[in-house]
Scaffold this active site. Structure first.
Site, PDB file in Angstrom:
ATOM      1  N   ASP A  16       0.826  -1.210   0.000  1.00 42.67           N
ATOM      2  CA  ASP A  16       0.000   0.000   0.000  1.00 42.67           C
ATOM      3  C   ASP A  16       0.864   1.266   0.000  1.00 42.67           C
ATOM      4  O   ASP A  16       1.998   1.252   0.478  1.00 42.67           O
ATOM      5  CB  ASP A  16      -0.908  -0.022   1.244  1.00 42.67           C
ATOM      6  CG  ASP A  16      -2.089   0.933   1.109  1.00 42.67           C
ATOM      7  OD1 ASP A  16      -2.356   1.419  -0.019  1.00 42.67           O
ATOM      8  OD2 ASP A  16      -2.745   1.201   2.137  1.00 42.67           O
ATOM      9  N   HIS A  33       2.174   3.476  -8.996  1.00 44.52           N
ATOM     10  CA  HIS A  33       1.989   2.057  -9.362  1.00 44.52           C
ATOM     11  C   HIS A  33       3.160   1.572 -10.214  1.00 44.52           C
ATOM     12  O   HIS A  33       3.629   0.460 -10.063  1.00 44.52           O
ATOM     13  CB  HIS A  33       0.666   1.867 -10.114  1.00 44.52           C
ATOM     14  CG  HIS A  33      -0.548   2.269  -9.318  1.00 44.52           C
ATOM     15  ND1 HIS A  33      -0.734   1.892  -8.015  1.00 44.52           N
ATOM     16  CD2 HIS A  33      -1.647   3.010  -9.647  1.00 44.52           C
ATOM     17  CE1 HIS A  33      -1.894   2.386  -7.576  1.00 44.52           C
ATOM     18  NE2 HIS A  33      -2.451   3.072  -8.538  1.00 44.52           N
ATOM     19  N   LEU A 127      10.482 -20.379  -5.170  1.00 38.41           N
ATOM     20  CA  LEU A 127       9.453 -19.567  -4.501  1.00 38.41           C
ATOM     21  C   LEU A 127       8.118 -19.598  -5.254  1.00 38.41           C
ATOM     22  O   LEU A 127       8.084 -19.430  -6.468  1.00 38.41           O
ATOM     23  CB  LEU A 127       9.963 -18.121  -4.428  1.00 38.41           C
ATOM     24  CG  LEU A 127       8.980 -17.073  -3.882  1.00 38.41           C
ATOM     25  CD1 LEU A 127       8.824 -17.206  -2.378  1.00 38.41           C
ATOM     26  CD2 LEU A 127       9.465 -15.662  -4.226  1.00 38.41           C
TER      27      LEU A 127
END
Ligand code: IPE
Ligand code: IPE
Ligand code: MG
Length: 239
Positions: A16, A33, A127
């Protein structure tokens, strides 16, 4: 020193603060962004290096569709761009790309790019990078309840079969263990509908750092803090 019950298998991040990062520089929100890509890159690299098995990144919530159309379209474009820019590197690093959320809500192009990335990295062993897209914790529970109701209606399951285990098995990614640690950047102290069912016993870490400023050293700080905690899961914790 990390106590035995505080392994770090699954980390969730509520990424955020992109809009505020841009605003503080006099830039449009979308530049925030864009700047998020580097932070994602560092988080994936570091988690891969230290052997975290699952990293779930909250990228777009079921509520984020309420945002202005232009911002939503740009975020969807960035999803495609992220995949294009990073897929070779992620595949080379043995990362397995996965996704969680109401993926059918995504526009056709980013959905196709995502599906292609998932298929390409399907057999990778490193991962698990889980992108939460059009994800809502409540929506996930609703979807699980609907599937259970369908089974009961069809007669393959009965009311007696409803348990925490059977509900967990109806979540979007039932093989993924619950998150050990959830990090939220930008100073907000709420879940905003992230992994509600799965976070029952997650440790929480909040930082004022905005997501585009979040680097390896911030992740190290979060992991060190986590390592000093004692998880009890309702038990007396050895005391
Ligand atoms: C997080 O940054 C990214 C998404 C929710 C898609 P924000 O866009 O929420 O940034 P702030 O909270 O407005 O600063
Ligand atoms: C949560 O951030 C969702 C993501 C990070 C994708 P928001 O910015 O949407 O949350 P609120 O609106 O501040 O609660
Ligand atoms: Mg926000």
């Amino acid at each position: 020193m990390r106590s035995d019950n505080s392994q770090l298998t699954h980390v969730g991040i509520i990424m955020d603060g992109n809009g505020r990062w841009a605003r503080s520089r006099g830039l449009p929100r979308i530049d925030g962004h864009k700047a998020a890509e580097k932070s994602i890159h560092e988080a994936v690299e570091y988690c891969g290096e230290i052997g975290v098995e699952y990293l779930t990144l909250f990228a777009f919530s079921t509520e984020n569709w309420k945002r202005p159309k232009a911002e939503v379209s740009f975020i969807m474009f960035l999803l495609s761009r992220f995949i294009k820019n990073n897929i070779d590197n992620l595949d080379n690093k043995d990362v397995k790309i996965r996704a969680t959320g109401r993926l059918d809500d995504l526009p056709a192009k980013p959905r196709a790019d995502l599906d292609a990335a998932i298929t390409r990295t399907e057999s990778n062993q490193g991962l698990n990078l889980i992108l939460a897209l059009s994800y809502g914790g409540r929506a996930e529970i609703v979807d699980a309840v609907k599937r259970i109701a369908d089974d009961i209606k069809a007669g393959s399951k009965s009311m007696m079969d409803i348990s925490e285990k059977s509900i967990s098995s109806r979540m979007y990614l039932p093989d993924v263990p619950d998150p050990d640690l959830i990090i939220r950047t930008s100073g907000e102290k709420r879940f905003s509908n992230f992994l509600l069912w799965e976070s029952a016993y997650s440790e929480l870490y909040f930082t004022n750092t905005l997501w585009p400023d979040f680097r390896r050293k911030h992740l190290q700080e979060a992991f060190a803090d986590y390592g000093s905690r004692r998880r009890r899961f309702g038990d007396i914790g050895g005391n």
